[in-house]
Design an enzyme around this catalytic site. Sequence first.
Site, mmCIF file in Angstrom:
data_model
loop_
_atom_site.group_PDB
_atom_site.id
_atom_site.type_symbol
_atom_site.label_atom_id
_atom_site.label_comp_id
_atom_site.label_asym_id
_atom_site.label_seq_id
_atom_site.Cartn_x
_atom_site.Cartn_y
_atom_site.Cartn_z
ATOM 1 N N ARG A 110 -1.510 50.978 127.281
ATOM 2 C CA ARG A 110 -2.210 50.058 126.305
ATOM 3 C C ARG A 110 -3.331 49.777 127.096
ATOM 4 O O ARG A 110 -3.113 48.876 128.133
ATOM 5 C CB ARG A 110 -1.390 49.136 125.481
ATOM 6 N N HIS A 137 -4.442 54.663 117.974
ATOM 7 C CA HIS A 137 -3.225 53.818 117.787
ATOM 8 C C HIS A 137 -2.066 54.673 117.179
ATOM 9 O O HIS A 137 -1.715 54.470 116.227
ATOM 10 C CB HIS A 137 -3.372 52.573 117.310
ATOM 11 N N GLN A 140 1.352 53.704 116.009
ATOM 12 C CA GLN A 140 1.275 52.753 114.889
ATOM 13 C C GLN A 140 1.358 53.640 113.609
ATOM 14 O O GLN A 140 1.858 53.244 112.654
ATOM 15 C CB GLN A 140 0.073 52.049 114.878
ATOM 16 N N ASP A 233 -7.218 46.088 108.728
ATOM 17 C CA ASP A 233 -6.839 45.490 110.019
ATOM 18 C C ASP A 233 -7.745 44.365 110.288
ATOM 19 O O ASP A 233 -8.630 44.130 109.678
ATOM 20 C CB ASP A 233 -7.083 46.643 111.078
ATOM 21 N N CYS A 275 -1.427 46.694 110.191
ATOM 22 C CA CYS A 275 -0.753 46.993 111.438
ATOM 23 C C CYS A 275 -0.180 45.725 112.099
ATOM 24 O O CYS A 275 0.760 45.524 113.051
ATOM 25 C CB CYS A 275 -1.473 47.799 112.413
ATOM 26 N N ARG A 320 7.833 50.163 113.717
ATOM 27 C CA ARG A 320 7.542 50.536 114.967
ATOM 28 C C ARG A 320 8.458 50.795 116.095
ATOM 29 O O ARG A 320 8.439 51.650 116.632
ATOM 30 C CB ARG A 320 6.596 49.204 115.633
HETATM 31 N N1 NVA Z 1 -7.673 47.037 116.018
HETATM 32 C C1 NVA Z 1 -6.905 46.128 116.487
HETATM 33 C C2 NVA Z 1 -5.419 46.806 116.211
HETATM 34 C C3 NVA Z 1 -4.003 45.958 116.698
HETATM 35 C C4 NVA Z 1 -2.973 46.233 116.379
HETATM 36 C C5 NVA Z 1 -7.117 46.101 117.988
HETATM 37 O O1 NVA Z 1 -7.259 46.954 118.510
HETATM 38 O O2 NVA Z 1 -7.013 44.897 118.290
HETATM 39 N N1 CP Z 2 0.227 46.599 115.712
HETATM 40 C C1 CP Z 2 0.438 46.212 117.057
HETATM 41 O O1 CP Z 2 0.127 47.222 117.725
HETATM 42 O O2 CP Z 2 0.735 44.904 117.276
HETATM 43 P P1 CP Z 2 0.902 44.476 118.812
HETATM 44 O O3 CP Z 2 -0.626 44.355 119.165
HETATM 45 O O4 CP Z 2 1.542 43.142 118.620
HETATM 46 O O5 CP Z 2 1.538 45.433 119.735
#
Ligand code: NVA
Ligand code: CP
Length: 336
Positions: A110, A137, A140, A233, A275, A320
């Site tokens: 990540r 992502h 997800q 989101d 998400c 998830r």
């Molecule tokens: N768009 C958000 C998704 C989090 C799961 C981010 O990248 O922070």
């Molecule tokens: N939805 C998601 O990816 O959550 P986290 O950022 O907590 O992993």
Amino acid sequence: MNYPASLIGRDFLCLLDFTAEEIGAMIDLAAHFKALKKAHIPHNTLTGRNVALIFEKTSTRTRCAFEVAAHDLGMSTTYLDPKASQIGQKETIADTARVLAGMYDGIEYRGYGQEIVEELAQYSKVPVWNGLTNEYHPTQILADFLTIREQFGRLSGINFVYMGDARYNMGNSLMIGCAKMGVNFTACAPRAYFPDQALIDKCLEEAKASGAKLRFIEDPKEAVAGADVIYTDVWVSMGEPVEVWEERIRELSPYQVNTALMAMTGKDDTVFMHCLPAYHNLDTGVGREMGERFQRDAMEVTDEVFESESSIVFAEAENRMHTIKAVMAATLGWTE
Ligand code: NVA
Ligand code: CP
């Protein structure tokens, strides 16, 4: 439980790399694992394997999902926080990939640009799984689609509306997933927040095969009419500067998911998905700071919708784990 042999040994970086059959098979496998888990039937046939979990951004769901899923499959995990490792500062991604691939059977990443996870995969001889980048992502989306399938019994022909910043990881990946799986996708946002045209064009090609309709609409009322799923989101994603909050609130407030918007679908079984994490009240550090500064009690979704009967966000979050388990299992050649 069978799944396509084409998945074994593969990286999982972006849903564009997979066929509808492969995506469907990973969702089927996740449903199978969910049933096994609920019945307390062990499925730990990957005992003795090890996976590395690299997180350059914070996480609750994704990290926990990878850890629990790996342990359920019999595998051990190592969590790598780049602040406590050499990645990026003293060692390149290419070198890290070759070091970790010598010790581990799979690597989750990540972080920031998609090119980083692609470089990791290029230099790794073991599967690399994308746990979120700025652009995509993909794990997800498997969870979201398992949840929609559980709710409506199908994916094909579902009317899915994404509200808000549709040009970032979630908007991009949901559009790809919908185009692949025959889900009608609407991005509802100011024009500047629509996905990149080159990605839209790729998805329109995919949609020709699946029958999905893709729409990009600025008017919320027009966009949500007939929606089965309304999804949103955060307006400011991880890694974006705090200064963008003001502009995002100004530009995306008309796209907040609230009770009035939910009522505009004209359906009584529309569900709300997110998400997570979500700014639906002022009970978090950032939520409180931004709420007080901009005099709001919620951002992308109201507390009323988030806590309503229509909200299936916690079933989605649980999925998830089941879907991430399916991704690891299929790419590592799990057998019953
Ligand atoms: N768009 C958000 C998704 C989090 C799961 C981010 O990248 O922070
Ligand atoms: N939805 C998601 O990816 O959550 P986290 O950022 O907590 O992993």
